[in-house]
Design a protein around this motif. Structure first.
Motif, PDB file in Angstrom:
ATOM      1  N   GLU A  79      32.123  53.162  30.831  1.00  0.00           N
ATOM      2  CA  GLU A  79      32.410  51.721  31.289  1.00  0.00           C
ATOM      3  C   GLU A  79      33.900  51.209  31.551  1.00  0.00           C
ATOM      4  OE1 GLU A  79      32.654  48.475  28.012  1.00  0.00           O
ATOM      5  OE2 GLU A  79      30.357  48.610  28.436  1.00  0.00           O
ATOM      6  N   THR A  89      36.271  47.942  32.229  1.00  0.00           N
ATOM      7  CA  THR A  89      36.524  46.868  31.732  1.00  0.00           C
ATOM      8  C   THR A  89      37.677  46.088  32.102  1.00  0.00           C
ATOM      9  OG1 THR A  89      37.386  47.267  29.528  1.00  0.00           O
ATOM     10  CG2 THR A  89      35.233  47.099  29.439  1.00  0.00           C
ATOM     11  N   ALA A 129      33.049  43.483  33.152  1.00  0.00           N
ATOM     12  CA  ALA A 129      32.657  44.835  32.566  1.00  0.00           C
ATOM     13  C   ALA A 129      31.801  45.378  33.568  1.00  0.00           C
ATOM     14  CB  ALA A 129      31.947  44.735  31.185  1.00  0.00           C
TER      15      ALA A 129
END
Length: 147
Positions: free
Chosen positions: A111, A113, A131
């Protein structure tokens, strides 16, 4: 006499490597099929990091800027079961067999962000966050060779 002893000693020392040679034997296809070896490297791990800010500045007269702050990437895992593979391969390039270093990427998910998106300078109020999930680079192959 002393010279003769030195010559005999030198001959004996030079002959030792030839006495240590192992016998080479031919292997048939059945025996060769059971032989395994290593021919590359594998890389696995867990990768995390941060970027303080990413700034886009409009170059026009009176243009502003867009700032992304608090950027982080987490959970980018490469498992031992599916590592990055680094091998030497041979490919035909314009009729020439060329050895290349091939880097093959497995499934790498994680991920990305962005904590704050600002229009203007560092003192501007944030207009939101961002995100990016399920980034996957599986199947990517990079080849490297000299020319």
């Amino acid at each position: 006499m002393k010279t003769l002893k030195q010559l005999a000693l030198a001959t004996a020392v030079l002959a030792v490597p030839f006495m240590a040679q192992a016998e080479l034997k031919a292997m048939d296809d059945t025996a060769l099929a059971t032989v395994t070896g290593q021919d590359g490297i594998s890389i696995s791990g867990n990768f995390n990091g941060t970027i303080g800010s990413l700034v886009y500045t409009d170059g026009d007269t009176g243009g502003g800027s867009l700032r992304m702050e608090g950027i982080g990437f987490t959970g980018f895992n490469i498992s031992d079961d599916a590592p990055v593979m680094v091998d030497v391969v041979t490919n035909d390039i314009s009729g020439t067999a060329t050895q290349q270093l091939q880097i093959s990427l497995p499934t790498i998910t994680g991920e990305l962000t962005v904590g704050a998106i600002k229009v203007g300078d560092t003192n501007a109020a944030s207009i939101g966050s961002l995100a990016v999930s399920d980034l996957n680079m599986a199947g990517t192959t990079v080849k490297i060779w000299g020319h």
